[in-house]
Design a protein around this motif. Structure first.
Motif, PDB file in Angstrom:
ATOM      1  N   UNK A  28       0.818  -1.213   0.000  1.00 37.93           N
ATOM      2  CA  UNK A  28       0.000   0.000   0.000  1.00 37.93           C
ATOM      3  C   UNK A  28       0.853   1.265   0.000  1.00 37.93           C
ATOM      4  N   UNK A  29       2.127   1.125  -0.333  1.00 39.42           N
ATOM      5  CA  UNK A  29       2.983   2.306  -0.407  1.00 39.42           C
ATOM      6  C   UNK A  29       2.567   3.174  -1.602  1.00 39.42           C
ATOM      7  N   UNK A  30       2.874   4.440  -1.520  1.00 40.92           N
ATOM      8  CA  UNK A  30       2.483   5.405  -2.538  1.00 40.92           C
ATOM      9  C   UNK A  30       2.994   4.974  -3.914  1.00 40.92           C
ATOM     10  N   UNK A  31       2.132   4.926  -4.882  1.00 42.39           N
ATOM     11  CA  UNK A  31       2.452   4.595  -6.271  1.00 42.39           C
ATOM     12  C   UNK A  31       2.936   3.162  -6.496  1.00 42.39           C
ATOM     13  N   UNK A  32       2.706   2.258  -5.558  1.00 47.97           N
ATOM     14  CA  UNK A  32       3.168   0.877  -5.738  1.00 47.97           C
ATOM     15  C   UNK A  32       2.511   0.217  -6.949  1.00 47.97           C
ATOM     16  N   UNK A  33       1.196   0.406  -7.109  1.00 49.76           N
ATOM     17  CA  UNK A  33       0.501  -0.189  -8.259  1.00 49.76           C
ATOM     18  C   UNK A  33       0.993   0.451  -9.556  1.00 49.76           C
ATOM     19  N   UNK A  34       1.143   1.776  -9.536  1.00 54.00           N
ATOM     20  CA  UNK A  34       1.622   2.479 -10.731  1.00 54.00           C
ATOM     21  C   UNK A  34       3.013   1.987 -11.116  1.00 54.00           C
ATOM     22  N   UNK A  35       3.883   1.842 -10.140  1.00 47.36           N
ATOM     23  CA  UNK A  35       5.252   1.394 -10.414  1.00 47.36           C
ATOM     24  C   UNK A  35       5.255  -0.021 -10.991  1.00 47.36           C
ATOM     25  N   UNK A  36       4.428  -0.900 -10.446  1.00 41.92           N
ATOM     26  CA  UNK A  36       4.367  -2.282 -10.934  1.00 41.92           C
ATOM     27  C   UNK A  36       3.978  -2.284 -12.406  1.00 41.92           C
ATOM     28  N   UNK A  37       2.951  -1.513 -12.742  1.00 37.04           N
ATOM     29  CA  UNK A  37       2.481  -1.457 -14.130  1.00 37.04           C
ATOM     30  C   UNK A  37       3.540  -0.831 -15.032  1.00 37.04           C
ATOM     31  N   UNK A  38       4.085   0.305 -14.615  1.00 34.87           N
ATOM     32  CA  UNK A  38       5.043   1.041 -15.448  1.00 34.87           C
ATOM     33  C   UNK A  38       6.306   0.228 -15.729  1.00 34.87           C
TER      34      UNK A  38
END
Length: 152
Positions: A51-61
């Motif tokens: 749940x860290x900030x931008x974790x989902x975004x980073x995984x996708x990117x």
């Protein structure tokens, strides 16, 4: 093989994505900060990140690239995905493009500043049936375009 990456925490069109992916036989990564109920299908993978900030975004990117599709309302993620060569579609069916992302980033910054000053409150308007229809059309068009590019 085209893969679809979904920034899923606030995505209102997940069911539509599942239906289109099933029709085309595409792999879908549903990326979230928490557990979501995803239909049991070998082509659908729930990826729960921290749940860290931008974790989902980073995984996708870090994974999306040419020939892939990213579904997100997050403008910085859209920018990163476009730079990686992916096709990016917003939740309402409006595609992000290299021509439109600069204006979207500037508008995001402006609205952020207005919210900080108390000038703008509230979030995006609710999804309308027209938005869902536009999303389905945009996703179908993106898949067809990628397939034509791979053949040509």
């Amino acid at each position: 093989m085209t893969e679809i990456y979904v920034d899923a925490d606030a995505c209102p069109v997940k069911n539509e994505i599942y239906r289109v992916a099933e029709r085309y036989g595409l792999k879908v990564f549903v990326v979230s900060n928490s557990y979501l109920n995803v239909p049991r299908d070998p082509r659908l993978s729930l990826v729960v990140v921290s749940d860290s900030f931008d974790a989902a975004d980073n995984w996708i990117a870090e994974r999306a690239g040419p020939g892939d599709i990213v579904i997100t309302a997050d403008i910085p993620l859209a920018d990163r995905s476009l730079k990686a060569g992916a096709t990016v579609i917003g939740n309402t069916g409006v595609p992000f493009t290299t021509a439109s992302i600069g204006l979207a980033m500037a508008n995001r910054e402006l609205l952020s500043n207005l919210r900080a000053m108390g000038e703008v409150t509230g979030g995006p308007k609710p999804m309308a049936p027209r938005d869902r229809s536009r999303f389905l059309s945009a996703l179908d068009e993106a898949i067809q375009k990628i397939r034509r590019q791979k053949i040509g």
